[in-house]
Design a protein around this motif. Sequence first.
Motif, PDB file in Angstrom:
ATOM      1  N   ASP A  34       0.805  -1.217   0.000  1.00 50.30           N
ATOM      2  CA  ASP A  34       0.000   0.000   0.000  1.00 50.30           C
ATOM      3  C   ASP A  34       0.844   1.275   0.000  1.00 50.30           C
ATOM      4  N   GLN A  35       2.165   1.147  -0.181  1.00 49.34           N
ATOM      5  CA  GLN A  35       3.024   2.324  -0.156  1.00 49.34           C
ATOM      6  C   GLN A  35       3.068   2.997  -1.514  1.00 49.34           C
ATOM      7  N   ARG A  36       3.116   4.344  -1.490  1.00 48.29           N
ATOM      8  CA  ARG A  36       3.218   5.113  -2.723  1.00 48.29           C
ATOM      9  C   ARG A  36       4.667   5.473  -3.044  1.00 48.29           C
ATOM     10  N   PHE A  37       5.462   5.678  -1.983  1.00 46.72           N
ATOM     11  CA  PHE A  37       6.860   6.061  -2.159  1.00 46.72           C
ATOM     12  C   PHE A  37       7.766   5.023  -1.508  1.00 46.72           C
ATOM     13  N   CYS A  38       8.939   4.824  -2.098  1.00 48.95           N
ATOM     14  CA  CYS A  38       9.880   3.830  -1.592  1.00 48.95           C
ATOM     15  C   CYS A  38      10.412   4.242  -0.223  1.00 48.95           C
ATOM     16  N   ASP A  39      10.382   3.301   0.720  1.00 45.28           N
ATOM     17  CA  ASP A  39      10.914   3.541   2.060  1.00 45.28           C
ATOM     18  C   ASP A  39      12.403   3.841   2.038  1.00 45.28           C
ATOM     19  N   GLU A  40      13.094   3.307   1.038  1.00 42.27           N
ATOM     20  CA  GLU A  40      14.552   3.368   1.014  1.00 42.27           C
ATOM     21  C   GLU A  40      15.067   4.602   0.289  1.00 42.27           C
TER      22      GLU A  40
ATOM     23  N   GLY B  28      12.899   6.898  -1.631  1.00 39.12           N
ATOM     24  CA  GLY B  28      11.931   7.983  -1.722  1.00 39.12           C
ATOM     25  C   GLY B  28      11.272   8.167  -3.067  1.00 39.12           C
ATOM     26  N   VAL B  29      11.686   7.402  -4.084  1.00 36.52           N
ATOM     27  CA  VAL B  29      11.098   7.566  -5.409  1.00 36.52           C
ATOM     28  C   VAL B  29       9.643   7.103  -5.391  1.00 36.52           C
ATOM     29  N   GLU B  30       8.800   7.702  -6.254  1.00 42.98           N
ATOM     30  CA  GLU B  30       7.418   7.253  -6.350  1.00 42.98           C
ATOM     31  C   GLU B  30       7.403   5.864  -6.965  1.00 42.98           C
ATOM     32  N   LEU B  31       6.716   4.961  -6.323  1.00 41.44           N
ATOM     33  CA  LEU B  31       6.702   3.572  -6.773  1.00 41.44           C
ATOM     34  C   LEU B  31       5.836   3.414  -8.013  1.00 41.44           C
ATOM     35  N   ASN B  32       6.245   2.485  -8.853  1.00 38.48           N
ATOM     36  CA  ASN B  32       5.528   2.221 -10.093  1.00 38.48           C
ATOM     37  C   ASN B  32       5.206   0.739 -10.148  1.00 38.48           C
TER      38      ASN B  32
END
Length: 209
Positions: free
Chosen positions: A20-26, A28-32
């Motif tokens: 359910d994450q939109r941005f990478c925890d590591e 910070g890039v927006e996930l695709n």
Amino acid sequence: MSAGETIVICQICEHENDPDQRFCDECGVELNPTPAEVARPEASHGLPADTVIEGEDGLKITVVGTLSLGRLNRYSCLIGQESGMLVEESRASSPGFLAARLQALDTLKDLQGLWRPDTMLTHNEHTLACGPTPPFPTLAERVAQGGPLPANSVRQLAQCLGTLLKQIHDRAFLMRSFQPGRLWWDGENSLVVDNLDRMVPFEAAGEDF
């Protein structure tokens, strides 16, 4: 997350993120997320706590806990009795990735503000490297223990980071991001950043930089 749920692999740093994450925890890039989302295996592929690795010189390295999993898995460890960090060339990496990273960053090895391992070793056919960590807390630990930083501390930290970034850019390198858990700071002028897997020469920069 329970076994059988999906994870989202970051398209940039290959860190594992919750679905359910939109941005990478590591990084910070927006996930695709794509249909190629990966099912989490029943068992973690990282090194479990208390794993003991013997170096060629008899040095004993003990895994304390996992810091992050990605192209390079990162662990807190004890090197003998000294606090340190262990990085592991993971299954997400191509063979030789860790050695290539260290070689690419060789021209920066004299910068005191960049953490760099000093010992290479092999464990279960994976390449690892380790080195001692600074004798002061990370920024994440400092904030967790003492709360938000006062304005003068934020200013001091920004000046330290700016100085380090200028040194890195002067050597024709780029750095993707900073994270509080990867930045050790003594509260004054001593700062060390762990960005081993996030730095590239200008000429090798990809779209994510």
